[in-house]
Enzyme design. Structure first.
Site, PDB file in Angstrom:
ATOM      1  N   ASP A  85      11.001  67.244  33.691  1.00 24.99           N
ATOM      2  CA  ASP A  85      12.120  68.400  34.059  1.00 24.99           C
ATOM      3  C   ASP A  85      11.183  69.755  33.531  1.00 24.99           C
ATOM      4  OD1 ASP A  85      13.747  70.251  34.566  1.00 24.99           O
ATOM      5  OD2 ASP A  85      15.521  69.449  33.407  1.00 24.99           O
ATOM      6  N   GLY A  99       8.734  67.388  46.729  1.00 31.07           N
ATOM      7  CA  GLY A  99       8.513  68.817  47.439  1.00 31.07           C
ATOM      8  C   GLY A  99       7.674  68.398  48.588  1.00 31.07           C
ATOM      9  N   TYR A 141      10.623  86.039  42.300  1.00 31.88           N
ATOM     10  CA  TYR A 141      10.044  84.818  42.493  1.00 31.88           C
ATOM     11  C   TYR A 141       8.373  85.098  42.140  1.00 31.88           C
ATOM     12  CZ  TYR A 141       7.041  81.199  45.229  1.00 31.88           C
ATOM     13  OH  TYR A 141       6.498  80.290  45.694  1.00 31.88           O
ATOM     14  N   LEU A 171       4.598  69.762  49.337  1.00 32.34           N
ATOM     15  CA  LEU A 171       3.380  69.574  48.772  1.00 32.34           C
ATOM     16  C   LEU A 171       3.082  68.084  48.133  1.00 32.34           C
ATOM     17  CD1 LEU A 171       0.203  70.455  48.945  1.00 32.34           C
ATOM     18  CD2 LEU A 171       0.802  71.896  47.132  1.00 32.34           C
TER      19      LEU A 171
END
Ligand code: NAP
Length: 300
Positions: free
Chosen positions: A44, A10, A134, A12
């Protein structure tokens, strides 16, 4: 020091890797930190058994930095259960594991825990009230972490993250700006962009700090973003200005640009706490944007 960083692919996670790979600083014992980066292939977060399996089969960690998350804000409206597993239940499990291993946990959360109606910059103690799936899953993650780890953890709330990696607002604008003559961009959602490298620097600064490393520190929330209050429209205009892209940017309201997930109107956050406690510097959004775009240019 054994340090685990999740979300290695990702924005970050990759920004932390970039710094760690070029960083020669050592910890207090003068021995280099052992930093392990994992992605969903190794760990995961959508699977409880994958998380247990990973930690059962690896030596204990001293610090866990959780950069992984379900970050697709619109898609989360349809996939709320999956988003909840990754942003809430997995965080709960990580907190339980960190607590058992006596590890510190540094977790990343979002300005989208707020409804954006505060009328002034948010402090860490303002009451969250997420207005999309979210935000609800991220808030549930924060609460689960705080319940399981009243000590030894830190939550950093950040906003509008972009970087030279993957898809984000900057890369999308650069692509569309080169393809089109004009673009509509929302001008009534305000906040602060965050260059992922600046946040990565702040995180690495914090984990070296005595205040973080000392045992038994009360778990705290900190806000972090770049400085400045802008709209997505102003952000797009600045990107085009730096890149000298001719595309015209037309401001539109959120009502004129409907999305599956509602977005908060103004999530500007006060950064005084992180600045005071950890002596973190916060850069102006324009200078950080310039830095990122210079790197992007070199990569072309
Ligand atoms: N992006 C923003 O604008 C923003 C704003 C506020 C807060 N935040 C928070 O900041 C943190 C870092 O965000 P970011 O921008 O770096 O996000 P990002 O670029 O979307 O990266 C998230 C990472 O999480 C990984 N991930 C997703 N599902 C997973 C799973 N089931 N198991 C393991 N890993 C999984 C993804 O893996 P794959 O690469 O394999 O998909 C990805 O590498 C997150 O906590 C996010 O909520 C982000």
């Amino acid at each position: 020091m054994r340090i685990l960083v999740t979300g290695k692919n990702g924005q970050l996670g990759r920004s932390i890797q970039k710094i760690v790979n070029t960083d020669t600083k050592t910890d207090n014992n003068q021995s280099p930190n052992d930093v392990i980066f994992v992605g969903r292939e190794e760990l995961d977060l959508s699977s409880e058994s994958s998380i247990s399996h990973y930690f059962n089969n690896n030596d204990k960690f001293d610090i866990i930095i959780n950069c992984a998350a379900y970050t697709q804000v619109d898609k989360a409206e349809q996939e709320a259960e999956l988003a909840d597993q990754i942003n809430h239940l997995a965080v709960k499990q990580l907190a339980s594991i960190a607590s058992n291993q006596l590890a510190k946990l540094l977790h990343i959360s979002t300005d989208y825990v707020f409804d954006g109606e505060n009328g002034k910059p948010y402090t860490e103690t303002d009451t969250p009230n997420p207005i999309n799936a979210y935000g609800r899953t991220k808030l549930a993650g924060e609460k689960a972490l705080q319940a399981l780890m009243p000590i030894n953890a830190i939550i950093i709330r950040t906003s509008w993250v972009y970087s030279e990696y993957g898809n984000n607002f900057v890369s999308t604008m650069l692509k569309l700006g080169k393809e089109r003559d004009d673009l509509r961009v929302v001008s009534d959602q305000m906040g602060s962009p965050t260059y992922a490298t600046d946040l990565a620097d702040a995180i690495l600064e914090i984990i070296r700090h005595k205040k973080f490393r000392d045992e038994g520190q009360t778990t705290q929330i900190y806000n972090y973003s770049n400085e400045g209050e802008i709209s997505w429209y102003e952000f797009a205009k600045e990107i085009f200005k730096i890149e000298k892209i001719e595309c015209r940017v037309n401001p539109v309201t959120s009502q004129q640009y409907p999305t599956p997930a509602k977005r908060p109107r103004n999530t500007l956050m006060k950064k005084d706490k992180i600045v005071t406690v950890f002596n973190i510097k916060t850069s102006n959004w324009k200078s950080s944007l310039n830095t990122c775009m210079t790197i992007l240019k070199k990569q072309q």
